[in-house]
Design an enzyme around this catalytic site. Structure first.
Site, PDB file in Angstrom:
ATOM      1  N   CYS A 197       0.857  -1.190   0.000  1.00 27.95           N
ATOM      2  CA  CYS A 197       0.000   0.000   0.000  1.00 27.95           C
ATOM      3  C   CYS A 197       0.887   1.230   0.000  1.00 27.95           C
ATOM      4  O   CYS A 197       1.899   1.264   0.702  1.00 27.95           O
ATOM      5  CB  CYS A 197      -0.879  -0.033   1.244  1.00 27.95           C
ATOM      6  SG  CYS A 197      -2.012   1.357   1.371  1.00 27.95           S
ATOM      7  N   HIS A 210      -9.160  -3.844  -2.462  1.00 27.34           N
ATOM      8  CA  HIS A 210      -8.179  -3.091  -1.667  1.00 27.34           C
ATOM      9  C   HIS A 210      -8.603  -1.618  -1.580  1.00 27.34           C
ATOM     10  O   HIS A 210      -8.572  -1.019  -0.500  1.00 27.34           O
ATOM     11  CB  HIS A 210      -6.788  -3.244  -2.309  1.00 27.34           C
ATOM     12  CG  HIS A 210      -5.689  -2.473  -1.662  1.00 27.34           C
ATOM     13  ND1 HIS A 210      -4.599  -3.071  -1.051  1.00 27.34           N
ATOM     14  CD2 HIS A 210      -5.480  -1.133  -1.539  1.00 27.34           C
ATOM     15  CE1 HIS A 210      -3.789  -2.134  -0.575  1.00 27.34           C
ATOM     16  NE2 HIS A 210      -4.293  -0.948  -0.865  1.00 27.34           N
ATOM     17  N   GLU A 211      -8.999  -1.047  -2.719  1.00 29.08           N
ATOM     18  CA  GLU A 211      -9.381   0.377  -2.748  1.00 29.08           C
ATOM     19  C   GLU A 211     -10.693   0.617  -2.004  1.00 29.08           C
ATOM     20  O   GLU A 211     -10.831   1.595  -1.271  1.00 29.08           O
ATOM     21  CB  GLU A 211      -9.505   0.883  -4.190  1.00 29.08           C
ATOM     22  CG  GLU A 211      -8.248   0.771  -5.045  1.00 29.08           C
ATOM     23  CD  GLU A 211      -6.990   1.258  -4.372  1.00 29.08           C
ATOM     24  OE1 GLU A 211      -7.064   2.199  -3.552  1.00 29.08           O
ATOM     25  OE2 GLU A 211      -5.920   0.698  -4.656  1.00 29.08           O
ATOM     26  N   HIS A 261     -10.223   1.029   1.550  1.00 29.14           N
ATOM     27  CA  HIS A 261      -9.739   2.354   1.978  1.00 29.14           C
ATOM     28  C   HIS A 261     -10.909   3.306   2.257  1.00 29.14           C
ATOM     29  O   HIS A 261     -10.822   4.157   3.140  1.00 29.14           O
ATOM     30  CB  HIS A 261      -8.832   2.982   0.915  1.00 29.14           C
ATOM     31  CG  HIS A 261      -7.404   2.519   0.983  1.00 29.14           C
ATOM     32  ND1 HIS A 261      -6.642   2.587   2.129  1.00 29.14           N
ATOM     33  CD2 HIS A 261      -6.582   2.012   0.025  1.00 29.14           C
ATOM     34  CE1 HIS A 261      -5.418   2.132   1.874  1.00 29.14           C
ATOM     35  NE2 HIS A 261      -5.357   1.769   0.599  1.00 29.14           N
TER      36      HIS A 261
HETATM   37  C1  SB7 Z   1      -1.542  -4.809  -4.170  1.00 27.77           C
HETATM   38  C2  SB7 Z   1      -1.443  -3.454  -4.314  1.00 27.77           C
HETATM   39  C3  SB7 Z   1      -2.583  -2.666  -4.448  1.00 27.77           C
HETATM   40  C4  SB7 Z   1      -3.804  -3.287  -4.454  1.00 27.77           C
HETATM   41  C5  SB7 Z   1      -3.897  -4.649  -4.326  1.00 27.77           C
HETATM   42  C6  SB7 Z   1      -2.767  -5.392  -4.191  1.00 27.77           C
HETATM   43  C7  SB7 Z   1      -2.553  -1.166  -4.601  1.00 27.77           C
HETATM   44  C8  SB7 Z   1      -1.426  -0.471  -3.930  1.00 27.77           C
HETATM   45  C9  SB7 Z   1      -1.578   1.007  -3.952  1.00 27.77           C
HETATM   46  N1  SB7 Z   1      -2.458   1.445  -2.950  1.00 27.77           N
HETATM   47  O1  SB7 Z   1      -2.018   1.721  -1.739  1.00 27.77           O
HETATM   48  C10 SB7 Z   1      -3.746   1.816  -3.263  1.00 27.77           C
HETATM   49  O2  SB7 Z   1      -4.582   1.932  -2.186  1.00 27.77           O
HETATM   50 NI    NI Z   2      -3.625   1.044  -0.435  1.00 25.55          NI
END
Ligand code: SB7
Ligand code: NI
Length: 185
Positions: free
Chosen positions: A110, A153-154, A157
């Protein structure tokens, strides 16, 4: 443009809030935010721009990561032999998901976390999502593989959830029953 110095890190309260829904039509400020989130991740996948501005590569970026507590994120994913996927998602929702789960075999990272956190992060393998674009038009997508993992993942957040919240603290690499690993690179 968004730089690493604009991205808040672990411990910042913005990363733990439930973000607010966005109302339409977007304000000029909201439009700028959307465009800048997407531009950051596009820039971050260009070695030269990365080097020039000291960016860390990413495939997504959510508004709370730049200290704006609104339900918006951008994704930009280019995988070999696949159509690039690039969009801004406003007030996004998962409307249905597979029973099957997956996880990135190398774990997740992240931009708001300046350390490696090892372990499997369980995600749904396939999701159907709905979100609004910058014009206030609703769109629907089916996602699998990396786009599905990144979307989850987003979306986390926007709900104040960090990827490592999903890792088993006692056994970070414990097999997730029925989950199919996703290998990246
Ligand atoms: C690995 C990396 C991400 C998502 C899923 C697996 C995005 C990394 C960038 N971020 O911090 C976005 O929130
Ligand atoms: Ni992230």
């Amino acid at each position: 443009m968004i730089l690493m110095s604009d991205i808040v890190r672990e411990g910042h309260p913005a990363l733990r809030k439930v973000a607010e829904e966005v109302t339409f039509p977007l304000t000029d400020e909201d439009k700028k935010l959307c465009e800048e989130l997407l531009q950051y991740i596009i820039n971050s996948q260009d070695d030269e721009v990365c080097e020039r501005y000291g960016l860390r590569p990413g495939i997504g970026l959510a508004a709370p990561q730049v200290n704006v507590s609104k339900r918006v994120f951008a994704l930009h994913i280019e995988e070999e032999n696949k159509e690039p996927l690039s969009f801004v998602a406003i007030n996004p929702k998962i409307i249905s998901h597979s029973v099957e789960r997956t996880y990135l075999s190398n774990g997740e990272g992240c931009l708001s976390v300046d350390r490696d956190v090892e372990g499997f992060v369980p995600r749904y393998s396939r999701i159907t999502i709905k979100a609004f674009d910058m014009d206030g038009k609703e769109f629907k997508l089916r996602l699998k593989g990396l786009p599905s993992i990144a979307f989850q993942h987003e979306l986390d957040h926007l709900n104040g959830v960090m990827f490592y919240d999903h890792i088993d603290p006692k056994e970070p690499f414990k097999e997730i029953p029925g989950a199919v690993p996703f290998e990246r690179d």
